[in-house]
Design an enzyme around this catalytic site. Structure first.
Site, PDB file in Angstrom:
ATOM      1  N   CYS A   1       0.819  -1.227   0.000  1.00 33.20           N
ATOM      2  CA  CYS A   1       0.000   0.000   0.000  1.00 33.20           C
ATOM      3  C   CYS A   1       0.850   1.274   0.000  1.00 33.20           C
ATOM      4  CB  CYS A   1      -0.943   0.004   1.183  1.00 33.20           C
ATOM      5  SG  CYS A   1      -1.964  -1.479   1.262  1.00 33.20           S
TER       6      CYS A   1
ATOM      7  N   HIS B   1      -2.586   6.937   2.973  1.00 37.50           N
ATOM      8  CA  HIS B   1      -3.178   5.741   2.369  1.00 37.50           C
ATOM      9  C   HIS B   1      -4.542   5.498   3.014  1.00 37.50           C
ATOM     10  CE1 HIS B   1      -4.120   1.764   1.224  1.00 37.50           C
ATOM     11  NE2 HIS B   1      -3.766   1.207   2.371  1.00 37.50           N
TER      12      HIS B   1
ATOM     13  N   ASN C   1     -10.402   0.312   0.495  1.00 35.70           N
ATOM     14  CA  ASN C   1      -8.930   0.328   0.526  1.00 35.70           C
ATOM     15  C   ASN C   1      -8.423  -0.307  -0.770  1.00 35.70           C
ATOM     16  OD1 ASN C   1      -6.228  -0.372   0.852  1.00 35.70           O
ATOM     17  ND2 ASN C   1      -6.454  -0.994   2.997  1.00 35.70           N
TER      18      ASN C   1
END
Ligand SMILES: CC(C)(COP(=O)(O)OP(=O)(O)OC[C@H]1O[C@@H](n2cnc3c(N)ncnc32)[C@H](O)[C@@H]1OP(=O)(O)O)[C@@H](O)C(=O)NCCC(=O)NCCS
Length: 324
Positions: free
Chosen positions: A122, A246, A280
Site C-alpha cells: 500500500c 493511504h 482500501n
C-alpha cells in the site's frame, strides 16, 4: 583510466497530471452483510467505508491501469509518445511474470518503454513517485507514468469478514516530468521487516492481517514519516493544504491528521476520506483520492499536498507534492 560519461537531468520535477479508474460495480455494506456476519453500522463505525467498487471477473489489473494511465496523460496534456518509462506499483498481479508495466505501456502506446512493477504494497505509489522523480533528476528518464493499480478482490477470501469488507479494486496514476520549480519533495521511506507477519498472503493467495497490530503501528508510526517528508521538503505542518494518507481505515487517517494538527497543521487542512466510497485500494488509493478531490474542486492547482503510504512489508513512504 577509462572514465564513464554520466547523464544529468533537471534539478526539479513535478506531477504534470493525474487520473484514475474505478470499476462500475458498487458494493454496499448491506450487500456484504448478506454473505458474511457483519453490519453496515459496524463497517461505517470501525473502518469508515460506505461502499466500494469490485471489478468483474474478466476486468484485469492491467485493464484498470491502462484506463487510469490514459486519464492521467489526458489531464497532463502529454502524449504517450513523450513518455519513456512506466512504473506500475502493485501487489496483486495474478503471477510474478509477466509484469503489468510492459503490457500497460504497450496498450497505452508508450513505445519500448522502460517498464517495471514495484511492490511496496500500500506504500507502492509513494515509492513509485519517489523513484520516478529521481529517475528524471538523474537523466535516466524524461517523462514517467506511475500507475498504482490493484485487483484486491482476487486475493481476498470473499467471505472473510476481516478483509472482504475493507479491500477493493481500482487504479490511480500520475504523469511525472521535469520542472523549473520543485513540485515533488524528497521521499521519506523505510520499512519494518520485523513486522512481516502482520500482513501477508497465505499459500492460496488470500490476504491475512493482524488488524489490531497493524492499526496500532499505523496510528503511532506513520505520522513521524509525514513529519519527516515535510522536513525534507523544508516545510512546516502549517504549510500543508491537503493530507492524503493511504486510505486503509478512516480512523487511521483521522489519527494521522490529529497528530499533524497537534504539531501545527491547520484546522482547515483538507484530509482525504476517499475510503468512504472507494474502500482500501492499496497502491491505488492515494492517486485515486487526489484525482477525486481535484475533480470535486476541493483541491486546486498549487495546493501543498502531503502524501503518506503504508502497508505490508511493513513498508512506508511519503512526500510533499504540489498539486498540478
Ligand atoms: C481490520 C480492522 C478494520 C478491524 O477493526 P478492529 O476494530 O481492530 O476490530 P477487531 O479485529 O478488534 O474486532 C473487534 C470485534 O469485531 C468483530 N469483527 C471483526 N470484523 C468484523 C466485521 N466485519 N463485522 C462485524 N464484526 C467484526 C471481531 O470478531 C471482534 O469481536 P469480539 O470483540 O466479539 O471478539 C482494523 O483493525 C484495521 O483497520 N486495521 C488496520 C488495517 C490496515 O491498515 N492494514 C494495512 C494497510 S492495507
Amino acid at each position: 583510466m577509462t572514465t564513464l560519461r554520466l547523464k544529468q537531468g533537471p534539478a526539479a520535477t513535478r506531477v504534470l497530471g493525474v487520473g484514475s479508474y474505478q470499476p462500475e460495480r458498487r458494493v454496499t455494506n448491506d450487500e456484504l452483510s448478506k454473505i458474511m456476519e457483519t453490519t453496515d453500522q459496524w463497517i461505517r463505525d470501525r473502518v469508515g467505508i460506505i461502499e466500494r467498487r469490485f471489478a468483474e471477473k474478466d476486468e484485469l489489473l492491467v485493464d484498470m491501469a491502462v484506463t487510469a494511465g490514459h486519464n492521467a496523460l489526458a489531464d497532463a496534456g502529454v502524449e504517450a509518445s513523450e513518455v519513456d518509462t512506466v512504473i506500475v506499483p502493485n501487489c496483486t498481479m495474478p503471477s510474478p511474470i509477466p509484469n503489468a508495466a510492459a503490457q500497460v505501456a504497450d496498450r497505452i502506446g508508450v513505445k519500448a518503454a522502460g517498464a517495471f512493477d514495484l511492490n511496496a504494497a500500500c506504500a507502492g505509489f509513494c515509492y513509485g513517485l519517489g523513484v520516478a522523480s529521481d529517475l528524471i533528476r538523474s537523466g535516466s528518464a524524461g517523462k514517467v507514468l506511475v500507475i498504482g493499480a490493484e485487483k484486491l478482490t482476487d486475493v481476498v477470501d470473499p467471505v472473510d469478514r476481516a478483509n472482504a469488507i475493507i479491500f477493493a479494486d481500482g487504479a490511480g496514476a500520475a504523469v511525472v516530468g521535469p520542472s523549473d520549480e520543485p513540485g515533488i519533495g524528497p521521499v521519506a521511506w523505510g520499512s519494518a521487516g520485523d513486522l512481516v507477519d502482520t500482513i501477508y498472503m497465505r499459500e492460496h493467495r488470500f490476504i491475512y492481517q493482524e488488524g489490531q497490530s497493524v492499526f496500532r503501528w499505523a496510528t503511532t508510526q506513520i505520522a513521524p514519516i509525514a513529519f519527516r517528508a515535510l522536513e525534507l521538503a523544508g516545510l512546516e505542518p502549517s504549510d500543508v493544504d491537503v493530507l492524503i494518507p493511504h486510505q486503509a481505515n478512516l480512523r487511521i487517517v483521522e489519527a494521522i491528521a490529529k497528530k499533524l494538527r497537534a504539531k501545527g497543521a491547520r484546522e482547515d487542512m483538507l484530509v482525504a476520506d476517499d475510503i468512504r466510497y472507494s474502500g482500501n485500494t492499496s497502491s491505488a488509493s492515494i492517486p485515486m483520492a487526489l484525482d477525486h478531490m481535484r475533480k470535486a474542486g476541493t483541491v486546486k492547482s498549487g495546493d501543498v499536498v502531503l502524501m503518506v503510504g503504508f502497508g505490508a512489508g511493513l513498508s512506508y513512504a511519503g512526500q510533499v507534492v504540489i498539486c498540478p
